[in-house]
Design a protein around this motif. Structure first.
Motif, PDB file in Angstrom:
ATOM      1  N   GLY A   1       0.905  -1.312   0.064  1.00 51.11           N
ATOM      2  CA  GLY A   1       0.007   0.011  -0.053  1.00 51.11           C
ATOM      3  C   GLY A   1       0.587   1.237   0.119  1.00 51.11           C
ATOM      4  N   VAL A   2       1.913   1.447   0.921  1.00 52.26           N
ATOM      5  CA  VAL A   2       2.863   2.527   0.770  1.00 52.26           C
ATOM      6  C   VAL A   2       3.529   2.533  -0.578  1.00 52.26           C
ATOM      7  CG1 VAL A   2       4.773   3.456   2.177  1.00 52.26           C
ATOM      8  CG2 VAL A   2       3.135   2.217   3.444  1.00 52.26           C
ATOM      9  N   VAL A   3       4.037   1.592  -1.001  1.00 57.85           N
ATOM     10  CA  VAL A   3       4.762   1.451  -2.500  1.00 57.85           C
ATOM     11  C   VAL A   3       3.645   2.218  -3.565  1.00 57.85           C
ATOM     12  CG1 VAL A   3       5.591   0.156  -4.159  1.00 57.85           C
ATOM     13  CG2 VAL A   3       6.408  -0.190  -1.954  1.00 57.85           C
ATOM     14  N   TRP A   4       2.248   1.713  -3.332  1.00 59.78           N
ATOM     15  CA  TRP A   4       1.317   2.181  -4.518  1.00 59.78           C
ATOM     16  C   TRP A   4       1.046   3.559  -4.092  1.00 59.78           C
ATOM     17  CZ3 TRP A   4      -3.664   3.902  -4.322  1.00 59.78           C
ATOM     18  CH2 TRP A   4      -4.323   4.007  -5.399  1.00 59.78           C
ATOM     19  N   ILE A   5       1.047   4.202  -3.125  1.00 59.00           N
ATOM     20  CA  ILE A   5       0.670   5.463  -2.595  1.00 59.00           C
ATOM     21  C   ILE A   5       1.793   6.289  -3.241  1.00 59.00           C
ATOM     22  CG2 ILE A   5       0.348   7.213  -0.805  1.00 59.00           C
ATOM     23  CD1 ILE A   5      -1.167   5.048   0.458  1.00 59.00           C
ATOM     24  N   VAL A   6       3.151   5.813  -2.806  1.00 54.30           N
ATOM     25  CA  VAL A   6       4.252   6.621  -3.325  1.00 54.30           C
ATOM     26  C   VAL A   6       4.307   6.851  -4.743  1.00 54.30           C
ATOM     27  CG1 VAL A   6       6.763   6.656  -3.320  1.00 54.30           C
ATOM     28  CG2 VAL A   6       5.475   6.103  -1.302  1.00 54.30           C
ATOM     29  N   ALA A   7       4.025   5.524  -5.554  1.00 53.31           N
ATOM     30  CA  ALA A   7       4.151   5.662  -6.956  1.00 53.31           C
ATOM     31  C   ALA A   7       3.028   6.584  -7.541  1.00 53.31           C
ATOM     32  CB  ALA A   7       3.828   4.236  -7.638  1.00 53.31           C
ATOM     33  N   ARG A   8       1.762   6.614  -7.060  1.00 52.55           N
ATOM     34  CA  ARG A   8       0.899   7.437  -7.451  1.00 52.55           C
ATOM     35  C   ARG A   8       1.047   8.813  -7.323  1.00 52.55           C
ATOM     36  NH1 ARG A   8      -3.176   5.998 -10.652  1.00 52.55           N
ATOM     37  NH2 ARG A   8      -4.552   7.419  -9.698  1.00 52.55           N
ATOM     38  N   LEU A   9       1.679   9.292  -6.175  1.00 52.08           N
ATOM     39  CA  LEU A   9       2.238  10.597  -5.913  1.00 52.08           C
ATOM     40  C   LEU A   9       3.465  10.946  -6.719  1.00 52.08           C
ATOM     41  CD1 LEU A   9       2.190  10.637  -1.805  1.00 52.08           C
ATOM     42  CD2 LEU A   9       0.463  11.848  -3.534  1.00 52.08           C
TER      43      LEU A   9
END
Length: 350
Positions: free
Chosen positions: A23-31
């Protein structure tokens, strides 16, 4: 939770960790995707700083002021990169028609060899001009969008160059800032982890550049000896493709073999294939261990997964940035394992 068996509790804990990290990686990638105009220059500047750091440190050792050394380094990178881009683009323009014509003839030859299975290749080569025309028409109808993309790219390049200057000049302050942001008692560990990550990126950039130059030189010389048309342009493709590990070498090598097959026949194509394979064997068994022996060396499967993930997130730019970012992540993992992965007995040792 106490009612569950111990293996089930461990599995649940690992699943929770994996979900949290994903989840953290996905949020960072989206940001990063949303703020790409700021994130991409920072990543490019870090890569440039890793590549140019030795030159800047050498200038400081010989007595050049820190700011002046950073400025000289930036001027040097603009000169070198500009010259390299000019050489590559000129080589591709001068030999591009030969390469494309040779690829078209190679597609027709494959169509004759494989019959219906190769017809699609022949059709693709025959209608290449029509496809290019359609894409050109689409680009012409969206000229404003194209101009904005070019302007955005130039702005990011200028911002990256400015960031390289500040990263080189203020590297000592960056360490102090990093230590001030660390939690209580964790400054040394955070600094060591950051240095390990940067050293991994620095080694990757230097090693890849040296290896790309050697590979391109050897393949270009081999193609010139075999009198393959467009050898300089093919060597330029090899140099550029080396920054995309495995995939870039495969594509550039395949293009060189196809060009040799179309213009020089099957025997010369086999010799060209031998040259490409020999260079790749030299790369994998000699150059990689020697040039990048002090950096984090990743398994080919990890590299391919990183390339796939980078392409899905940011296309070609993502493929270029995926491997150095993964190298930094491996460096962080190795440092953390060295510090905290030795078990409880490590803390009891005198």
């Amino acid at each position: 939770m106490q009612l569950l068996p111990e293996p089930v509790r461990r599995l649940a804990a690992w699943c929770a960790v994996v979900l949290l990290v994903s989840g953290v990686v996905w949020i960072v990638a989206r940001l990063c995707g949303q703020f790409r105009t700021a994130v991409v220059p920072v990543l490019l500047a870090l890569l440039g700083t890793a590549l140019l750091g030795p030159l800047h440190r050498w200038l400081m050792r010989v007595g050049v002021h820190r700011s002046l050394a950073a400025g000289i380094t930036c001027v040097a990178v603009v000169t070198v990169v500009g010259g390299a881009v000019y050489i590559v683009v000129t080589a591709l323009i001068d030999t591009g028609d030969q390469i494309l014509a040779s690829l078209k003839r190679a597609a027709k030859s494959l169509g004759r060899y494989f019959g219906a299975a190769g017809t699609s290749l022949d059709d693709l080569a025959s209608h290449a001009r029509e496809l290019v025309g359609k894409f050109a028409g689409t680009a012409a109808s969206n000229v404003i969008s194209g101009v904005s993309v070019v302007a955005e790219s130039l702005a990011m390049a200028v911002l990256a160059l400015l960031l390289v200057f500040f990263f080189l000049r203020d590297s000592d302050r960056a360490v102090g800032l990093l230590r001030s942001l660390a939690p209580h008692g964790g400054a040394d560990a955070l600094e060591a982890t950051a240095r390990r990550a940067f050293q991994a990126v620095e080694g990757f950039m230097r090693g890849t550049t040296v290896i790309a130059f050697i590979d391109a030189t050897l393949i270009t010389v081999g193609l010139l000896v075999l009198h393959v048309p467009g050898a300089i342009g093919l060597g330029a493709l090899v140099f550029v493709g080396a920054y995309i590990p495995y995939l870039g070498a495969f594509i550039s090598g395949a293009v060189a073999v196809l060009v040799a097959l179309a213009d020089r026949g099957l025997v010369i194509a086999l010799w060209a294939l031998g040259v490409v394979v020999a260079v790749q064997v030299l790369d994998g068994h000699v150059l990689q261990p020697v040039v990048q022996s002090r950096t984090v060396r990743m398994h080919p499967a990890a590299v391919l997964l990183a390339l796939t993930a980078g392409a899905s997130v940011a296309g070609i730019l993502g493929m270029l940035l995926a491997v150095p970012v993964t190298a930094a992540a491996f460096g962080v993992a190795h440092e953390l394992r060295a510090r905290y992965g030795r078990g409880p007995q490590a803390s009891q040792e005198p």
